[in-house]
Design a protein around this motif. Structure first.
Motif, PDB file in Angstrom:
ATOM      1  N   ASP A 105       0.798  -1.221   0.000  1.00 52.65           N
ATOM      2  CA  ASP A 105       0.000   0.000   0.000  1.00 52.65           C
ATOM      3  C   ASP A 105       0.837   1.282   0.000  1.00 52.65           C
ATOM      4  O   ASP A 105       0.436   2.285  -0.598  1.00 52.65           O
ATOM      5  N   SER A 165      -5.630  -2.397  -9.234  1.00 51.75           N
ATOM      6  CA  SER A 165      -5.780  -1.815  -7.907  1.00 51.75           C
ATOM      7  C   SER A 165      -4.856  -2.489  -6.897  1.00 51.75           C
ATOM      8  O   SER A 165      -4.233  -1.822  -6.065  1.00 51.75           O
ATOM      9  N   VAL A 207      -1.146   2.804  -2.788  1.00 49.31           N
ATOM     10  CA  VAL A 207      -2.309   3.678  -2.609  1.00 49.31           C
ATOM     11  C   VAL A 207      -2.118   5.020  -3.303  1.00 49.31           C
ATOM     12  O   VAL A 207      -3.042   5.543  -3.927  1.00 49.31           O
ATOM     13  N   ARG A 226      -2.794   4.359  -6.953  1.00 56.26           N
ATOM     14  CA  ARG A 226      -3.779   3.314  -7.270  1.00 56.26           C
ATOM     15  C   ARG A 226      -4.886   3.822  -8.189  1.00 56.26           C
ATOM     16  O   ARG A 226      -5.168   3.238  -9.239  1.00 56.26           O
ATOM     17  N   SER A 227      -5.535   4.896  -7.788  1.00 53.10           N
ATOM     18  CA  SER A 227      -6.648   5.399  -8.599  1.00 53.10           C
ATOM     19  C   SER A 227      -6.160   5.916  -9.950  1.00 53.10           C
ATOM     20  O   SER A 227      -6.866   5.812 -10.957  1.00 53.10           O
ATOM     21  N   ASP A 259      -5.841  10.972  -7.383  1.00 47.94           N
ATOM     22  CA  ASP A 259      -5.076  10.535  -6.218  1.00 47.94           C
ATOM     23  C   ASP A 259      -4.692  11.718  -5.335  1.00 47.94           C
ATOM     24  O   ASP A 259      -4.557  11.575  -4.124  1.00 47.94           O
ATOM     25  N   ALA A 278     -12.337   3.692 -10.476  1.00 43.16           N
ATOM     26  CA  ALA A 278     -11.481   3.967  -9.325  1.00 43.16           C
ATOM     27  C   ALA A 278     -12.310   4.053  -8.048  1.00 43.16           C
ATOM     28  O   ALA A 278     -11.903   3.540  -6.995  1.00 43.16           O
ATOM     29  N   ALA A 303     -12.124   1.392  -4.865  1.00 38.52           N
ATOM     30  CA  ALA A 303     -11.822   1.885  -3.517  1.00 38.52           C
ATOM     31  C   ALA A 303     -12.970   1.636  -2.544  1.00 38.52           C
ATOM     32  O   ALA A 303     -12.752   1.543  -1.337  1.00 38.52           O
ATOM     33  N   ARG A 326     -14.193  -6.996  -4.220  1.00 36.84           N
ATOM     34  CA  ARG A 326     -13.878  -6.002  -5.246  1.00 36.84           C
ATOM     35  C   ARG A 326     -14.278  -6.465  -6.641  1.00 36.84           C
ATOM     36  O   ARG A 326     -14.906  -5.719  -7.402  1.00 36.84           O
ATOM     37  N   ARG A 354     -18.560   6.483   0.220  1.00 37.28           N
ATOM     38  CA  ARG A 354     -17.155   6.111   0.093  1.00 37.28           C
ATOM     39  C   ARG A 354     -16.610   6.630  -1.236  1.00 37.28           C
ATOM     40  O   ARG A 354     -17.136   6.310  -2.304  1.00 37.28           O
ATOM     41  N   VAL A 371     -12.662   7.882  -3.276  1.00 35.55           N
ATOM     42  CA  VAL A 371     -11.205   7.787  -3.237  1.00 35.55           C
ATOM     43  C   VAL A 371     -10.690   8.949  -2.385  1.00 35.55           C
ATOM     44  O   VAL A 371     -10.979  10.109  -2.714  1.00 35.55           O
TER      45      VAL A 371
END
Length: 441
Positions: free
Chosen positions: A12, A136, A141, A144-145, A313, A368, A372, A379, A432, A434
């Motif tokens: 991560d 992903s 992290v 990631r997006s 991000d 994305a 997340a 997922r 929720r 990113v």
């Protein structure tokens, strides 16, 4: 050697190693070939109409059933990815759409052609959820997006490649050559991935029987998993797997809102893709001008996706995506007030460019958010079902667009604006998103 917590922390927050980047690039190549194969039918359709002496309407079932088959493949393979592994289901999807595309080469009429395209479409629909999950889970992290969004941009990149390859092969070797290339490439890449692509470490951690694979992966990063943490992750995986988990606890709100995001955005985007040229000619523009408007929309979508990939991000997805939804509504309403032969074509093309920037540019960012929003064990199922619901909107756009064309340009653009306002509202309600680098939403 370090603990399993160190492995998770390294994945991560640690260095983005060449090993992880190569794994991510293989997933991105799968998305490129997915986009290449999806666009083949549109590229060869004029040649098939001429060679088989059939009207365009004869191919409507191929297009409609193909989208349905893709939706089925998306939903099923997302679940299979959570059950049996991202790598296995991605390989299976590529083999299925590769073999289905090769079958198309042997078609001399509609029956075999339809069967072959349906088989290929199931595989095409199944590749995306596993590729998104792998992107992903192989990326830290902080990037990631960006990688997930960038990967989604590669679907239209594959479509561009299909157009370029067709210009080279179609006049000389015929339409069969395109399906030959489109079938062989995914099979070759599947062979490479069989050897070079590791399974998702997060998935391996949820399966105690595959501990040896996890240890080999961890050794590439200089860490080692802890048996205790591995067992805890496995129990979490067993508790979370399955479609029912999409609605368990607080997941139901996340799931329904994600479905609405994908449904509204894909309905809007495909209404433009399928009907903007027809609307243009019905309004009094030439066929060439209608094609230019559609190209402006697509170029805007690529620009918007790149902006999203670079910003998501850093700033997080909440404000960014809500702004895109509101921007799309505003651009649609500007087009409502200006779309007519009395407005300079360059002004209209610019307006449609911005509509594409916000509408089509928003679509990759939804992946994305979906990646997340769900835990690792859910997922693939979550992303797959959201995309499958979105593709129902793509099917519905075939009928919605026909009605809107009859009602005129004003109704067309008001519909687009209303849909994107609904998207902005759903994104605002989404619990929720990113998170940004400073923890902002």
């Amino acid at each position: 050697m370090q603990s399993d917590n160190s492995l998770r922390w390294t994945l991560d927050h640690g260095p983005w190693t060449g090993f992880q980047r190569r794994a991510g690039m293989l997933a991105i190549l799968a998305v490129v070939l997915d986009g290449f194969d999806i666009q083949l039918l549109g590229v060869v359709l004029p040649a098939l109409i001429k060679e088989w002496n059939l009207p365009r309407e004869a191919f409507v079932p191929v297009i409609g059933l193909g989208i349905v088959a893709m939706s089925v493949g998306t939903a099923i393979n997302g679940w299979l990815g959570d059950r049996f592994g991202r790598k296995l289901t991605l390989l299976a999807s590529m083999i299925v759409f590769g073999l289905g595309t090769l079958m198309t080469v042997m078609a001399t009429g509609m029956p075999l052609f339809i069967v072959a395209r349906l088989i290929a479409s199931v595989g095409l629909g199944g590749a995306m959820p596993s590729a998104v999950a792998l992107l992903s889970e192989f990326t830290p992290v902080r990037r990631r997006s960006f990688m997930v969004t960038l990967g989604m941009i590669c679907t239209p990149v594959g479509g561009v490649l299909a157009g370029l390859v067709s210009a080279w092969l179609l006049p000389v070797y015929g339409w069969q050559s395109l399906f030959l290339v489109g079938g062989l490439l995914p099979l070759v890449l599947a062979g490479i991935m069989l050897v070079a692509l590791p399974e998702s470490p997060q998935f391996l951690a949820s399966r105690p029987g595959r501990r040896a694979e996890l240890e080999r992966f961890a050794a590439r990063l200089g860490v080692a998993p802890s048996p205790g943490d591995l067992g805890a992750t496995a129990q979490a995986g067993e508790a979370k797997a399955g479609y029912g988990a999409l609605f368990a606890g607080g997941e139901w709100k996340v799931t329904l809102l994600l479905w609405s995001h994908f449904l509204f955005v894909l309905t809007t985007a495909y209404t433009v893709f399928n009907w903007l040229p027809t609307l243009s000619t019905a309004t009094g523009f030439t066929v060439a001008q209608g094609g230019m408007f559609l190209a402006a929309f697509n170029f805007g979508g690529i620009a918007g996706a790149l902006i999203g990939a670079l910003c998501i991000d850093r700033s997080g997805s909440r404000r960014l995506t809500i702004s895109f939804g509101l921007g799309a509504a505003a651009a649609s309403l500007v087009a409502f007030g200006t779309f007519g032969v009395g407005t300079p074509v360059a002004v209209l093309a610019g307006t449609i460019f911005f509509a594409g920037l916000f509408i089509a540019g928003l679509q990759p960012m939804l992946f994305a958010i979906a990646a997340a929003a769900y835990p690792v064990q859910l997922r693939g199922t979550g992303v797959g079902t959201a995309l499958a619901v979105g593709r129902l909107g793509a099917i519905a756009s075939s009928y919605i667009g026909a009605v809107l064309i009859g009602a005129g340009a004003g109704a067309f653009f008001v519909f687009l604006g209303a849909m994107m306002m609904a998207v902005a509202a759903a994104l605002w309600l989404m619990p929720r998103h990113v998170p940004g680098r400073q923890g902002s939403k």
